[in-house]
Design an enzyme around this catalytic site. Structure first.
Site, PDB file in Angstrom:
ATOM      1  N   CYS A  29       6.478  -6.802   7.283  1.00  9.96           N
ATOM      2  CA  CYS A  29       7.616  -6.298   8.044  1.00  9.96           C
ATOM      3  C   CYS A  29       7.924  -7.275   9.174  1.00  9.96           C
ATOM      4  O   CYS A  29       7.014  -7.878   9.742  1.00  9.96           O
ATOM      5  CB  CYS A  29       7.300  -4.916   8.623  1.00  9.96           C
ATOM      6  SG  CYS A  29       8.663  -4.141   9.519  1.00  9.96           S
ATOM      7  N   GLU A  58       0.815  -1.198   0.000  1.00  5.34           N
ATOM      8  CA  GLU A  58       0.000   0.000   0.000  1.00  5.34           C
ATOM      9  C   GLU A  58       0.856   1.259   0.000  1.00  5.34           C
ATOM     10  O   GLU A  58       2.053   1.222   0.289  1.00  5.34           O
ATOM     11  CB  GLU A  58      -0.948   0.008   1.194  1.00  5.34           C
ATOM     12  CG  GLU A  58      -0.255  -0.046   2.538  1.00  5.34           C
ATOM     13  CD  GLU A  58      -1.253  -0.247   3.672  1.00  5.34           C
ATOM     14  OE1 GLU A  58      -1.579   0.742   4.340  1.00  5.34           O
ATOM     15  OE2 GLU A  58      -1.689  -1.397   3.877  1.00  5.34           O
ATOM     16  N   CYS A 103       3.926   8.386   0.195  1.00  9.23           N
ATOM     17  CA  CYS A 103       4.496   7.420   1.131  1.00  9.23           C
ATOM     18  C   CYS A 103       4.566   6.069   0.432  1.00  9.23           C
ATOM     19  O   CYS A 103       3.549   5.570  -0.062  1.00  9.23           O
ATOM     20  CB  CYS A 103       3.628   7.343   2.386  1.00  9.23           C
ATOM     21  SG  CYS A 103       4.211   6.166   3.617  1.00  9.23           S
ATOM     22  N   CYS A 161      -0.141   2.870   8.572  1.00  3.99           N
ATOM     23  CA  CYS A 161       0.624   1.920   7.787  1.00  3.99           C
ATOM     24  C   CYS A 161       0.149   0.491   8.005  1.00  3.99           C
ATOM     25  O   CYS A 161       0.067   0.003   9.122  1.00  3.99           O
ATOM     26  CB  CYS A 161       2.100   2.046   8.174  1.00  3.99           C
ATOM     27  SG  CYS A 161       3.156   0.951   7.248  1.00  3.99           S
ATOM     28  N   CYS A 210       2.021  -0.865  14.952  1.00  4.24           N
ATOM     29  CA  CYS A 210       2.002  -0.840  13.485  1.00  4.24           C
ATOM     30  C   CYS A 210       1.326  -2.083  12.922  1.00  4.24           C
ATOM     31  O   CYS A 210       1.665  -3.212  13.290  1.00  4.24           O
ATOM     32  CB  CYS A 210       3.438  -0.740  12.965  1.00  4.24           C
ATOM     33  SG  CYS A 210       3.564  -0.675  11.168  1.00  4.24           S
ATOM     34  N   CYS A 217       6.945  -3.956  15.634  1.00  3.18           N
ATOM     35  CA  CYS A 217       6.504  -2.816  16.457  1.00  3.18           C
ATOM     36  C   CYS A 217       5.009  -2.960  16.757  1.00  3.18           C
ATOM     37  O   CYS A 217       4.206  -3.189  15.856  1.00  3.18           O
ATOM     38  CB  CYS A 217       6.773  -1.505  15.734  1.00  3.18           C
ATOM     39  SG  CYS A 217       8.522  -1.215  15.385  1.00  3.18           S
TER      40      CYS A 217
END
Length: 346
Positions: free
Chosen positions: A108, A88, A101, A333, A115, A112
């Site tokens: 990922c 995205e 962005c 995100c 997120c 974290c």
């Protein structure tokens, strides 16, 4: 999956064209077409060369699967890659220009807790061309209209850019190249959770992009609660790497600080942040948390956020509160991708 032609620099494209038995000037035709976001099959070159390229390279490495429009003018895109993976991106419109962005990985692995990109872990790295194509396809939408295309790029989408260092560095070289879309390094920001060795490597590249550190806490203990990377690198090590980056590039660094209820936004945290950063060539970008439903972290109110900002400013820090945009379209995100995958698996 075939190779990505947009991975190549102009010089590499010239070498490829000669290797395929064509005159070097064909590279300019190809490069100009690619930089306008065209597919290989739509670029005006001779049929023989086009066929040779299509046998080896993806015709459309990245395409817009779906676009979401926010009431504040923000646009969010789901991009489909040639292998079927979904990533995205976001286009944020400001008076000074349009900031896109981009994502650097599918998913990922940093973990974290605030997120959504980390929910499914890391699927794979994006190639430099796949990162570049996110910008090219958005630019192509605006090519025939009155609105400007992309003027600024932030590497703050899905993924940790410095965990995909080689491809991200190649992207930075290609997106800033003269003759291409030629975005200035000063108009590019790279956000990292703090991979210290890679910050040093980036500093030595003579690529003065804006370095942004996801800090989000004032102590190592607090940081470890929400950011697993803190088990490897301390805040002191990150600050030392930032000082080196400033020395090499002359660019002040930015700290992102997501305001999480009951976690990092009391007066004591403001005092600790001031003590940690005062006098350094840096800026603090406060962010009101975009809540991820799979996590148990909660945002604070706008009033509380401005109160925290006031404490930092009173203490002598350069700080701003990021305008909350795109929240009505899953602006944080990874939220859109996670929702899209879940819906299509049901």
């Amino acid at each position: 999956m075939k190779d990505i032609l947009q991975d190549l620099s102009f010089e590499q494209l010239k070498n490829l064209v000669v290797e395929l038995g064509e005159k070097p000037f064909r590279a300019k035709q190809l490069y100009e077409g690619l930089m306008r976001g065209k597919r290989i099959s739509d670029i005006n070159v001779n049929p023989e060369l086009r066929q040779k390229l299509l046998e080896r390279y993806e015709d459309e490495p990245v395409k817009i699967e779906k676009t979401f429009f926010s009431s504040d003018g923000t646009e969010k895109y789901l991009f489909r890659l040639a292998d079927g993976n979904i990533i995205e991106g976001v286009l944020m419109k400001y008076k000074y220009g349009n900031t896109q962005c981009v994502s650097t990985q599918v998913g990922c692995r940093m973990g974290c807790k605030f997120c959504a990109s980390t929910l499914g872990g890391l699927v794979r790295n994006l190639t430099s061309g796949e990162i570049l194509c996110q910008v090219l396809v958005v630019n192509a939408m605006y090519a025939s209209g009155k609105e400007r295309g992309v003027t600024n790029v932030v590497l703050m989408g899905s993924g940790e850019p410095l965990d995909n260092y080689d491809c991200v560095l190649a992207f930075l070289k290609n997106v800033t190249a003269e003759g291409g879309i030629n975005i200035s390094p000063r108009n590019i920001s790279l956000s990292t959770c703090g991979l210290v060795p890679k910050i040093y490597e980036l500093a030595d590249q003579n690529m003065p992009v804006n370095l942004t550190i996801s800090l989000h806490q004032t102590t190592d203990e607090g940081r470890r609660r929400t950011m697993p990377i803190a088990n490897k690198y301390t805040i002191a090590e990150i600050l030392k790497a930032c000082e080196y980056y400033f020395k090499k590039t002359g660019r002040r660094y930015i700290f992102e600080y997501s305001l999480i209820a009951g976690e990092n936004c009391d007066k004591s945290h403001a005092d600790e942040l001031i003590q940690l950063l005062k006098g350094k060539p840096c800026h603090v970008n406060l962010i009101r948390l975009n809540e991820v439903k799979e996590r148990n972290l909660k945002p604070i109110t706008e009033k509380e956020a401005y109160r925290f900002l006031g404490l930092l400013e009173k203490g002598g820090l350069s700080a701003t509160l990021r305008r909350q945009i795109g929240s009505d379209i899953g602006g944080a995100c990874g939220q859109l991708r996670a929702g899209y995958i879940k819906t299509n698996e049901e």
